[in-house]
Design an enzyme around this catalytic site. Sequence first.
Site, PDB file in Angstrom:
ATOM      1  N   SER A  13       0.855  -1.188   0.000  1.00 29.76           N
ATOM      2  CA  SER A  13       0.000   0.000   0.000  1.00 29.76           C
ATOM      3  C   SER A  13       0.886   1.232   0.000  1.00 29.76           C
ATOM      4  O   SER A  13       1.617   1.478   0.960  1.00 29.76           O
ATOM      5  CB  SER A  13      -0.897   0.021   1.237  1.00 29.76           C
ATOM      6  OG  SER A  13      -1.387   1.348   1.418  1.00 29.76           O
ATOM      7  N   HIS A  38      -1.019  -1.416  -4.433  1.00 27.26           N
ATOM      8  CA  HIS A  38      -2.305  -1.093  -3.792  1.00 27.26           C
ATOM      9  C   HIS A  38      -2.365   0.419  -3.547  1.00 27.26           C
ATOM     10  O   HIS A  38      -1.502   0.991  -2.890  1.00 27.26           O
ATOM     11  CB  HIS A  38      -2.411  -1.854  -2.471  1.00 27.26           C
ATOM     12  CG  HIS A  38      -3.731  -1.699  -1.781  1.00 27.26           C
ATOM     13  ND1 HIS A  38      -4.836  -2.464  -2.092  1.00 27.26           N
ATOM     14  CD2 HIS A  38      -4.126  -0.868  -0.787  1.00 27.26           C
ATOM     15  CE1 HIS A  38      -5.852  -2.113  -1.309  1.00 27.26           C
ATOM     16  NE2 HIS A  38      -5.452  -1.140  -0.505  1.00 27.26           N
ATOM     17  N   ASP A  40      -4.607   3.524  -2.132  1.00 19.76           N
ATOM     18  CA  ASP A  40      -5.717   3.877  -1.246  1.00 19.76           C
ATOM     19  C   ASP A  40      -6.203   5.280  -1.558  1.00 19.76           C
ATOM     20  O   ASP A  40      -5.487   6.258  -1.357  1.00 19.76           O
ATOM     21  CB  ASP A  40      -5.253   3.796   0.209  1.00 19.76           C
ATOM     22  CG  ASP A  40      -5.048   2.361   0.652  1.00 19.76           C
ATOM     23  OD1 ASP A  40      -5.996   1.566   0.524  1.00 19.76           O
ATOM     24  OD2 ASP A  40      -3.939   2.041   1.121  1.00 19.76           O
ATOM     25  N   MET A  42      -8.854   8.148  -0.652  1.00 16.99           N
ATOM     26  CA  MET A  42      -9.703   8.568   0.475  1.00 16.99           C
ATOM     27  C   MET A  42     -10.180   9.998   0.251  1.00 16.99           C
ATOM     28  O   MET A  42      -9.431  10.826  -0.265  1.00 16.99           O
ATOM     29  CB  MET A  42      -8.904   8.498   1.775  1.00 16.99           C
ATOM     30  CG  MET A  42      -8.271   7.144   2.029  1.00 16.99           C
ATOM     31  SD  MET A  42      -7.480   7.088   3.650  1.00 16.99           S
ATOM     32  CE  MET A  42      -6.728   5.455   3.576  1.00 16.99           C
ATOM     33  N   HIS A  71      -8.158   0.963  -4.367  1.00 19.24           N
ATOM     34  CA  HIS A  71      -9.120   0.782  -3.288  1.00 19.24           C
ATOM     35  C   HIS A  71      -9.796   2.124  -3.028  1.00 19.24           C
ATOM     36  O   HIS A  71      -9.196   3.033  -2.458  1.00 19.24           O
ATOM     37  CB  HIS A  71      -8.334   0.284  -2.050  1.00 19.24           C
ATOM     38  CG  HIS A  71      -9.158   0.098  -0.829  1.00 19.24           C
ATOM     39  ND1 HIS A  71      -8.607  -0.122   0.425  1.00 19.24           N
ATOM     40  CD2 HIS A  71     -10.506   0.070  -0.639  1.00 19.24           C
ATOM     41  CE1 HIS A  71      -9.554  -0.261   1.308  1.00 19.24           C
ATOM     42  NE2 HIS A  71     -10.733  -0.138   0.699  1.00 19.24           N
ATOM     43  N   MET A  73     -12.120   4.530  -1.229  1.00 19.48           N
ATOM     44  CA  MET A  73     -12.831   4.817   0.029  1.00 19.48           C
ATOM     45  C   MET A  73     -13.429   6.205  -0.115  1.00 19.48           C
ATOM     46  O   MET A  73     -13.038   7.159   0.564  1.00 19.48           O
ATOM     47  CB  MET A  73     -11.844   4.727   1.209  1.00 19.48           C
ATOM     48  CG  MET A  73     -11.425   3.292   1.513  1.00 19.48           C
ATOM     49  SD  MET A  73      -9.883   3.190   2.457  1.00 19.48           S
ATOM     50  CE  MET A  73      -8.701   3.249   1.114  1.00 19.48           C
ATOM     51  N   MET A 142     -11.357  -5.781   5.069  1.00 22.04           N
ATOM     52  CA  MET A 142     -10.621  -4.797   5.875  1.00 22.04           C
ATOM     53  C   MET A 142     -10.398  -5.376   7.275  1.00 22.04           C
ATOM     54  O   MET A 142     -11.353  -5.757   7.952  1.00 22.04           O
ATOM     55  CB  MET A 142     -11.431  -3.503   6.007  1.00 22.04           C
ATOM     56  CG  MET A 142     -11.565  -2.681   4.733  1.00 22.04           C
ATOM     57  SD  MET A 142     -10.009  -2.206   3.973  1.00 22.04           S
ATOM     58  CE  MET A 142      -9.195  -1.322   5.296  1.00 22.04           C
ATOM     59  N   ASP A 180      -6.540  -6.424   4.217  1.00 16.33           N
ATOM     60  CA  ASP A 180      -5.928  -5.086   4.217  1.00 16.33           C
ATOM     61  C   ASP A 180      -6.012  -4.467   5.606  1.00 16.33           C
ATOM     62  O   ASP A 180      -7.104  -4.238   6.115  1.00 16.33           O
ATOM     63  CB  ASP A 180      -6.699  -4.229   3.197  1.00 16.33           C
ATOM     64  CG  ASP A 180      -6.135  -2.831   3.022  1.00 16.33           C
ATOM     65  OD1 ASP A 180      -5.095  -2.501   3.633  1.00 16.33           O
ATOM     66  OD2 ASP A 180      -6.748  -2.058   2.262  1.00 16.33           O
TER      67      ASP A 180
HETATM   68  C1  DX5 Z   1      -6.437   1.662   5.275  1.00 20.93           C
HETATM   69  C2  DX5 Z   1      -5.876   1.238   3.948  1.00 20.93           C
HETATM   70  C3  DX5 Z   1      -4.751   0.279   4.026  1.00 20.93           C
HETATM   71  C4  DX5 Z   1      -3.534   0.776   4.750  1.00 20.93           C
HETATM   72  C5  DX5 Z   1      -2.755  -0.413   5.261  1.00 20.93           C
HETATM   73  O1  DX5 Z   1      -7.634   2.339   5.063  1.00 20.93           O
HETATM   74  O2  DX5 Z   1      -6.885   0.648   3.155  1.00 20.93           O
HETATM   75  O3  DX5 Z   1      -4.393  -0.152   2.706  1.00 20.93           O
HETATM   76  O4  DX5 Z   1      -2.702   1.567   3.959  1.00 20.93           O
HETATM   77  O5  DX5 Z   1      -1.687   0.063   6.009  1.00 20.93           O
HETATM   78  P1  DX5 Z   1      -0.938  -0.825   7.103  1.00 20.93           P
HETATM   79  O6  DX5 Z   1      -0.377  -2.001   6.371  1.00 20.93           O
HETATM   80  O7  DX5 Z   1       0.105   0.096   7.622  1.00 20.93           O
HETATM   81  O8  DX5 Z   1      -1.963  -1.213   8.116  1.00 20.93           O
HETATM   82 ZN    ZN Z   2      -6.430  -0.298   1.172  1.00 22.09          ZN
END
Ligand code: DX5
Ligand code: ZN
Length: 224
Positions: A13, A38, A40, A42, A71, A73, A142, A180
């Site tokens: 990620s 990956h 993320d 947001m 991903h 969000m 998650m 994740d």
């Molecule tokens: C959280 C993300 C994850 C996050 C994981 O909302 O979807 O992908 O980056 O990070 P670690 O591996 O540090 O928990």
């Molecule tokens: Zn993620």
Amino acid sequence: MKTVKQPPRIAPSILAADFAALGEEVRAVTAAGADYIHIDVMDGHFVPNLTIGPAVIGALRPCSDLTFDVHLMISPVDPHIEAFAEAGADIITVHPEAGPHLHRTIQSIKACGKKAGVSINPATPVAAAIEVLDEVDLVLVMSVNPGFGGQAFISGVLAKIRALRDAIDGSGRQIDLEVDGGINGRTASLALEAGADVLVAGTAVFGGGPERYADNIRELRGRG
Ligand code: DX5
Ligand code: ZN
């Protein structure tokens, strides 16, 4: 006939990467043996954090030939699907809570020629993913509440992973079961034993800087 278990795939990620050098970071984890990148996304609304959008994904696209596992969000998600597809996403994963009609959202991802994923939060029932299992290429469980890297793995989600492994095997379709949040050496083993086959990891991959990436990825993969 005995089936040979494949090693798990590792999806770093980039939330945990150096944002001032994102292109270099994507190149570095690609060279270090990552399977997916990956990403993320947001929006400060669906989750309490803001990250990156399609323009950054488009800028990163030439940095790696790996699958971009995006991903989302964000809510509402529907108006943005096409932009992420055009930016270079290969898999687009959405949360059932991010729009009024999950099935329609998944259809629109596939209409863009992309693979579709559904993601369930720690408090989202497995049924939300099972209802659309015939339509998706990936289920993302998650193991933290979405929004931030570096949180602790919630072990209550292991039962969800087991239930989804059974459902996916029963479907006879090729569907990634990805976990994740809070993945490290110990929790990777738990998630893999429960049936996951793709591990997302931010902190555990990017910790220690670029010289560590290949070892970090190898160690997580070795948990399988
Ligand atoms: C959280 C993300 C994850 C996050 C994981 O909302 O979807 O992908 O980056 O990070 P670690 O591996 O540090 O928990
Ligand atoms: Zn993620």
